[in-house]
Scaffold this motif. Structure first.
Motif, PDB file in Angstrom:
ATOM      1  N   PHE A  76       0.864  -1.184   0.000  1.00  0.00           N
ATOM      2  CA  PHE A  76       0.000   0.000   0.000  1.00  0.00           C
ATOM      3  C   PHE A  76       0.902   1.237   0.000  1.00  0.00           C
ATOM      4  O   PHE A  76       1.385   1.669   1.039  1.00  0.00           O
ATOM      5  CB  PHE A  76      -0.931  -0.027   1.209  1.00  0.00           C
ATOM      6  N   SER A  77       1.118   1.776  -1.190  1.00  0.00           N
ATOM      7  CA  SER A  77       2.120   2.833  -1.357  1.00  0.00           C
ATOM      8  C   SER A  77       1.567   4.243  -1.205  1.00  0.00           C
ATOM      9  O   SER A  77       2.333   5.188  -1.067  1.00  0.00           O
ATOM     10  CB  SER A  77       2.797   2.693  -2.719  1.00  0.00           C
ATOM     11  N   SER A  90       7.175   0.942   1.454  1.00  0.00           N
ATOM     12  CA  SER A  90       8.067   0.284   0.495  1.00  0.00           C
ATOM     13  C   SER A  90       7.921  -1.233   0.532  1.00  0.00           C
ATOM     14  O   SER A  90       8.091  -1.907  -0.481  1.00  0.00           O
ATOM     15  CB  SER A  90       9.522   0.650   0.778  1.00  0.00           C
ATOM     16  N   THR A  91       7.613  -1.766   1.721  1.00  0.00           N
ATOM     17  CA  THR A  91       7.514  -3.220   1.873  1.00  0.00           C
ATOM     18  C   THR A  91       6.074  -3.712   2.063  1.00  0.00           C
ATOM     19  O   THR A  91       5.802  -4.891   1.863  1.00  0.00           O
ATOM     20  CB  THR A  91       8.331  -3.692   3.090  1.00  0.00           C
ATOM     21  N   GLY A  92       5.181  -2.825   2.507  1.00  0.00           N
ATOM     22  CA  GLY A  92       3.812  -3.223   2.814  1.00  0.00           C
ATOM     23  C   GLY A  92       3.654  -3.795   4.212  1.00  0.00           C
ATOM     24  O   GLY A  92       2.578  -4.247   4.581  1.00  0.00           O
ATOM     25  N   HIS A 158       1.045  -7.875   7.564  1.00  0.00           N
ATOM     26  CA  HIS A 158       0.878  -7.370   6.198  1.00  0.00           C
ATOM     27  C   HIS A 158      -0.282  -8.104   5.538  1.00  0.00           C
ATOM     28  O   HIS A 158      -0.803  -9.079   6.077  1.00  0.00           O
ATOM     29  CB  HIS A 158       2.167  -7.501   5.380  1.00  0.00           C
ATOM     30  N   LEU A 159      -0.676  -7.615   4.372  1.00  0.00           N
ATOM     31  CA  LEU A 159      -1.729  -8.261   3.596  1.00  0.00           C
ATOM     32  C   LEU A 159      -1.113  -8.903   2.368  1.00  0.00           C
ATOM     33  O   LEU A 159      -0.197  -8.349   1.756  1.00  0.00           O
ATOM     34  CB  LEU A 159      -2.786  -7.241   3.158  1.00  0.00           C
ATOM     35  N   SER A 160      -1.645 -10.058   2.015  1.00  0.00           N
ATOM     36  CA  SER A 160      -1.133 -10.806   0.868  1.00  0.00           C
ATOM     37  C   SER A 160      -2.283 -11.096  -0.093  1.00  0.00           C
ATOM     38  O   SER A 160      -3.400 -11.411   0.332  1.00  0.00           O
ATOM     39  CB  SER A 160      -0.514 -12.113   1.368  1.00  0.00           C
ATOM     40  N   LEU A 161      -2.000 -10.996  -1.382  1.00  0.00           N
ATOM     41  CA  LEU A 161      -2.951 -11.382  -2.424  1.00  0.00           C
ATOM     42  C   LEU A 161      -2.668 -12.844  -2.763  1.00  0.00           C
ATOM     43  O   LEU A 161      -1.606 -13.171  -3.289  1.00  0.00           O
ATOM     44  CB  LEU A 161      -2.779 -10.501  -3.664  1.00  0.00           C
ATOM     45  N   PRO A 162      -3.610 -13.739  -2.459  1.00  0.00           N
ATOM     46  CA  PRO A 162      -3.381 -15.159  -2.743  1.00  0.00           C
ATOM     47  C   PRO A 162      -3.298 -15.426  -4.254  1.00  0.00           C
ATOM     48  O   PRO A 162      -3.878 -14.699  -5.064  1.00  0.00           O
ATOM     49  CB  PRO A 162      -4.606 -15.847  -2.134  1.00  0.00           C
ATOM     50  N   SER A 178      -5.505  -0.099   7.004  1.00  0.00           N
ATOM     51  CA  SER A 178      -5.279   0.837   8.102  1.00  0.00           C
ATOM     52  C   SER A 178      -5.088   0.078   9.406  1.00  0.00           C
ATOM     53  O   SER A 178      -5.472  -1.092   9.530  1.00  0.00           O
ATOM     54  CB  SER A 178      -6.450   1.820   8.234  1.00  0.00           C
ATOM     55  N   GLY A 179      -4.508   0.755  10.370  1.00  0.00           N
ATOM     56  CA  GLY A 179      -4.293   0.143  11.677  1.00  0.00           C
ATOM     57  C   GLY A 179      -3.954   1.179  12.715  1.00  0.00           C
ATOM     58  O   GLY A 179      -3.543   2.291  12.385  1.00  0.00           O
TER      59      GLY A 179
END
Length: 185
Positions: A76-77, A90-92, A158-162, A178-179
């Motif tokens: 999420f940039s 940069s890393t998510g 982090h979030l991952s797209l399967p 968000s967090g």
């Protein structure tokens, strides 16, 4: 009479020395207490700064992402808020700066018909939550979910797209992450 004066003077001098020693002891004790109070004040001020943790970011302006043959980290940039700098665009990855209870929320949009929009919430390389939704007809479709996690200092989320799934975002920020730190432990 001289002996009495001498004894009285010696006794007075002894009382004076004891009183002086007692004052030195009390002064030393007070100094120690002040050092302890200063250390606790510094710690509280430091905790106040590290307790301010919140972020909100959009994914990208690229449109469709995926499907891929493998899981990918969603980076999420487009950062709108990053108090405490715990989220790395940069890393998510979000890295917990302090031990505490954290709240995370995401919204995931999909656009392609007959594809699943999906997201995997990952904590320290372990799946915590998997969410998906089939976009049957095409066009923008989204879902939102949240999770509350107890994290240790240094834990990562982090979030991952399967693999085989898609996500969509644009300048309208359909897909967000968000967090925030709710409270320290």
């Amino acid at each position: 009479t001289q002996v009495m004066i001498c004894i009285f003077t010696t006794h007075t001098h002894t009382l004076f020395l004891r009183s002086r020693l007692n004052l030195k002891t009390r002064l030393s004790s007070t100094e120690s207490e002040l050092v302890d109070i200063k250390a606790r004040t510094d710690k509280l001020e430091s905790n106040e700064e590290t307790s301010k943790v919140a972020f909100y970011a959009g994914l990208t302006n690229a449109g469709h992402i995926g499907p891929f043959n493998t899981h990918i980290v969603l980076t999420f940039s487009k950062v709108f808020t990053n108090v405490g700098k715990a989220y790395n665009p940069s890393t998510g990855f979000f890295t917990a700066p302090v031990k505490g209870v954290y709240y995370f929320q995401f919204t995931l949009a999909s656009y392609l018909s007959n594809y699943y929009g999906a997201v995997d919430v990952i904590k320290n390389n372990q799946s915590i939550m998997y969410n998906w939704e089939l976009n049957r007809f095409g066009g923008p479709q989204s879902f939102t979910n949240s999770v509350i996690l107890e994290l240790m200092e240094g834990d990562e989320v982090h979030l991952s797209l399967p693999a085989g799934n898609t996500v969509f975002d644009s300048e309208n920020n359909y897909t967000t992450f968000s967090g925030a730190l709710l409270f320290q432990l």
